[in-house]
Write an enzyme that holds these catalytic residues in place. Structure first.
Site: not given
Ligand code: APR
Length: 234
Positions: A139, A176-178, A220, A109, A117, A94, A59
């Site tokens: 170290c 962009g988060t679920s 996004a 995260h 370390c 990233d 990664r």
């Molecule tokens: N534009 C906007 N949203 C998008 C796009 C895009 N091009 N592609 C995907 N998505 C949305 C999806 O619909 C989803 O709701 O981004 C979200 C990604 O969700 P996850 O894959 O669950 O990622 P994330 O929410 O960042 O996960 C949270 O879970 O596994 C742990 O530590 C890990 O930081 C991560 C955390």
């Protein structure tokens, strides 16, 4: 949006998706190629450190071949221009927000490009691999460097700073988060309790979509530049 002074933005894997970095839960997402319990837990690291190093080494190398997209660029533009308080809290590990120029940024995260370390607690910028158990730059001990990524069961970083910023926010934007993983998934409720307006920008309704005053759905790279232009009065 004239009464908005202080902004907190939460980003997730969806903001990096159009840069070619796998999200975690979309079909074929990152976790589906590796069972979560195989790579992202302290127990996995004790049980099979080589597997965990191979996963994170891959990664760490992969993200260095990607570039920021228009959403990262727009957020960096807002950061540079916004006179009030501003913080991007990213769940992403990233470095695309940084490479786009964002500076008021916090990785809750951790970061792929850091090595931690476990002997001396030093964190150093790391772009290479860890599987060969290199010595710690601080170290000098070999074999104690691990990915500086918060694993399941570990406490996210700088939670006090995050809650302090949310409690001062006039606007909280989730991009962009679920909404599948806490504590980040609960930030919108903290923001509402603090009286902030709340906006979700995501490809589809997140699990917490109903908590937001407004939700816009789409990529996004389309939603974020349009929203930033509106915030900057363009
Ligand atoms: N534009 C906007 N949203 C998008 C796009 C895009 N091009 N592609 C995907 N998505 C949305 C999806 O619909 C989803 O709701 O981004 C979200 C990604 O969700 P996850 O894959 O669950 O990622 P994330 O929410 O960042 O996960 C949270 O879970 O596994 C742990 O530590 C890990 O930081 C991560 C955390």
């Amino acid at each position: 949006m004239t009464d908005i002074q202080n902004i907190v933005i939460l980003t997730g894997a969806g903001v990096s998706a159009e840069s070619g970095i796998d999200t975690f839960r979309d079909g074929g997402g990152l976790w589906e190629q590796h069972r979560v319990e195989d790579v992202a837990t302290p127990e996995a690291y004790i049980r099979d450190p080589d597997l965990v190093h191979r996963f994170y080494d891959a990664r760490r190398a992969a993200i260095q071949t990607k570039v920021p997209n228009a959403a990262h660029d727009a957020l960096a533009r807002l950061d540079a221009a916004w006179k009030g308080e501003f913080l991007i809290v990213t769940q992403n590990v990233d470095d695309l927000h940084e490479r786009a120029g964002a500076s008021r940024l916090l990785h809750m995260h951790g970061e792929h490009l850091n090595a931690w370390c476990t002997a001396c607690d030093n964190r150093s910028h790391w772009t290479g691999t860890l599987i060969e158990r290199p010595p710690c730059p601080a170290c000098g001990l070999p074999g104690y460097l691990r990915p500086d990524v918060v694993w399941f069961g570990e406490m996210p970083y700088r939670m006090e700073d995050i809650y302090r910023a949310i409690n001062r926010a006039d606007l909280f934007v989730s991009i962009g988060t679920s909404g599948a993983v806490y504590p980040a998934a609960g930030f919108v409720r903290e923001a509402r309790a603090a009286g902030a307006k709340t906006l979700e920008l995501n490809m589809e309704p997140s699990q917490g979509s109903h908590w937001f005053d407004e939700a816009r759905h789409g990529p996004a790279t389309a939603l974020v530049p349009a929203w930033v232009d509106a915030m900057l009065g363009r």
